[in-house]
Design an enzyme around this catalytic site. Sequence first.
Site, PDB file in Angstrom:
ATOM      1  N   ASN A  84       0.901  -1.173   0.195  1.00 23.32           N
ATOM      2  CA  ASN A  84       0.152  -0.123   0.061  1.00 23.32           C
ATOM      3  C   ASN A  84       0.834   1.365  -0.050  1.00 23.32           C
ATOM      4  O   ASN A  84       2.039   1.408  -0.180  1.00 23.32           O
ATOM      5  CB  ASN A  84      -0.846  -0.092   1.127  1.00 23.32           C
ATOM      6  CG  ASN A  84      -0.206  -0.114   2.466  1.00 23.32           C
ATOM      7  OD1 ASN A  84       0.426   0.804   2.866  1.00 23.32           O
ATOM      8  ND2 ASN A  84      -0.411  -1.192   3.411  1.00 23.32           N
TER       9      ASN A  84
ATOM     10  N   LYS B 173     -14.196   1.538  15.407  1.00 22.97           N
ATOM     11  CA  LYS B 173     -12.726   0.709  15.455  1.00 22.97           C
ATOM     12  C   LYS B 173     -12.168   0.850  16.773  1.00 22.97           C
ATOM     13  O   LYS B 173     -11.759  -0.381  16.986  1.00 22.97           O
ATOM     14  CB  LYS B 173     -11.828   1.499  14.248  1.00 22.97           C
ATOM     15  CG  LYS B 173     -10.772   0.495  14.020  1.00 22.97           C
ATOM     16  CD  LYS B 173     -10.083   1.109  12.418  1.00 22.97           C
ATOM     17  CE  LYS B 173     -11.000   0.807  11.241  1.00 22.97           C
ATOM     18  NZ  LYS B 173     -10.429   1.448  10.133  1.00 22.97           N
TER      19      LYS B 173
HETATM   20  O1  C5P Z   1      -6.787  -1.324   8.767  1.00 26.33           O
HETATM   21  P1  C5P Z   1      -7.487  -0.702  10.073  1.00 26.33           P
HETATM   22  O2  C5P Z   1      -7.985   0.587   9.511  1.00 26.33           O
HETATM   23  O3  C5P Z   1      -8.321  -1.868  10.696  1.00 26.33           O
HETATM   24  O4  C5P Z   1      -6.229  -0.178  11.184  1.00 26.33           O
HETATM   25  C1  C5P Z   1      -6.552   0.219  12.222  1.00 26.33           C
HETATM   26  C2  C5P Z   1      -5.447   0.002  13.241  1.00 26.33           C
HETATM   27  O5  C5P Z   1      -5.102  -1.491  13.294  1.00 26.33           O
HETATM   28  C3  C5P Z   1      -4.269   0.787  12.943  1.00 26.33           C
HETATM   29  O6  C5P Z   1      -3.560   0.936  14.118  1.00 26.33           O
HETATM   30  C4  C5P Z   1      -3.373  -0.393  12.227  1.00 26.33           C
HETATM   31  O7  C5P Z   1      -2.049  -0.330  12.538  1.00 26.33           O
HETATM   32  C5  C5P Z   1      -3.882  -1.612  13.006  1.00 26.33           C
HETATM   33  N1  C5P Z   1      -3.750  -2.882  12.318  1.00 26.33           N
HETATM   34  C6  C5P Z   1      -3.106  -4.014  12.899  1.00 26.33           C
HETATM   35  N2  C5P Z   1      -3.073  -4.953  12.131  1.00 26.33           N
HETATM   36  C7  C5P Z   1      -3.935  -5.324  11.068  1.00 26.33           C
HETATM   37  C8  C5P Z   1      -4.719  -4.364  10.716  1.00 26.33           C
HETATM   38  C9  C5P Z   1      -4.601  -3.001  11.261  1.00 26.33           C
HETATM   39  O8  C5P Z   1      -2.288  -3.981  13.919  1.00 26.33           O
HETATM   40  N3  C5P Z   1      -3.877  -6.393  10.286  1.00 26.33           N
END
Ligand code: C5P
Length: 397
Positions: free
Chosen positions: A204, A333
């Site tokens: 990404n 979230k």
């Molecule tokens: O991708 P998302 O919006 O769910 O990410 C929200 C938070 O979760 C961020 O702090 C990201 O670093 C963390 N995250 C993670 N492991 C993942 C997806 C997201 O630690 N597989």
Amino acid sequence: MHVLLIISGGIAAYKSLDLGRALRREGHDVHFLLTAAAEAFVTPLSCAALSENPVHRELLDVTQEAKIGHIQLARMADVVLVCPATADIIARMAAGRGNDLATTVLLATTAPILVAPAMNPIMWAHPATQRNLAQIEADGCHVVTPDEGLMACGEIGAGRLAEMDVIIKAVGEAGTRGPLSGKHILVTAGPTFEPIDPIRYIANRSSGAQGFALAAALARLGADVSLVSGPVALDTPAHVQRINVETARDMRDAVEKCLPADVAIFAAAVADWRPAEYHDQKMKKQIVELHSLAMVENPDILAFVAQHQNKRPDLVIGFAAETENLEAHAQDKMRRKCCDWLVANDVSGQEEQVMGGTRNKVTILRKDAAAETLDWADKQDIADQLAMRIGQWAMNS
Ligand code: C5P
């Protein structure tokens, strides 16, 4: 350490030149900053020659601001030492004034501030001076108490600049203090790469800039920082322990190895999905065209740590990059992932491009307080503001 030595206008100013030399002998990089009054006592030329660095003088000097502005100066310093500190600069600090370069930098820095006063005993004992000293100490400055003795003005009493070795020792100690000293903070940053075959991967647009800036800002406040980073083209910040990873699963393993931590901050843009199958050999074009790529879900590292049975950090902070309904999605979230704070930003690009850009605008949600939106700012500034709030949390917990 980078020591910013602010000289204000008192007769003891001449001693600061020797002090600057002694600090250099101790291995520190010294930058002199002179107030207008200090220039009546010492010359910028002596300071430049002794420090082998540019001397910082005027707040509104266009060339200086272009080269190294007051914010960069405030950020560059590991310790700020005001020596000698006159009654006037102490009063201005106590009032939170920013009416010259010295006071502006003092307001803008997150580095420990040491103040070595030197003045006439009657000025020193004046209730206003003592009141201002108590105020700056309450604001977190460390005062190196002046000695008693015969003063340049012929009077005897308290107010003579502390001995040089006392000030040098205080500088050394200040460098290891800070509101986050003794705290282990884990930060994740950057993207993850999820391989399809030896050549191709899914990734990404995350540059890692915000997470790296945060790691640097936390280290400046004295934290012991472990930075688990996906593949990015960034230098490791000073005093930060960096662990490089590629995939989300590597990141989860590295994060787990870093526990226990007092605070964990998840700024990485972790790939939610990875290809179900890794092909040892480069896939042929025809195969990719014929078969859609099957994907499986990656571990959620934040949720894993926030719900850890026995090693949950005291403060778990997530990031949320959203393109619509920022606050509602972020609140949701925060609840789902069980984090304590969530830093939400709008990556829709409607106002400005955040991902890959240098600036950011964030809203900080906390489980136990109202949401707070910070203005658009450089990612470094956002990092300093976040680190400061984490420092405040540490001092209150
Ligand atoms: O991708 P998302 O919006 O769910 O990410 C929200 C938070 O979760 C961020 O702090 C990201 O670093 C963390 N995250 C993670 N492991 C993942 C997806 C997201 O630690 N597989």
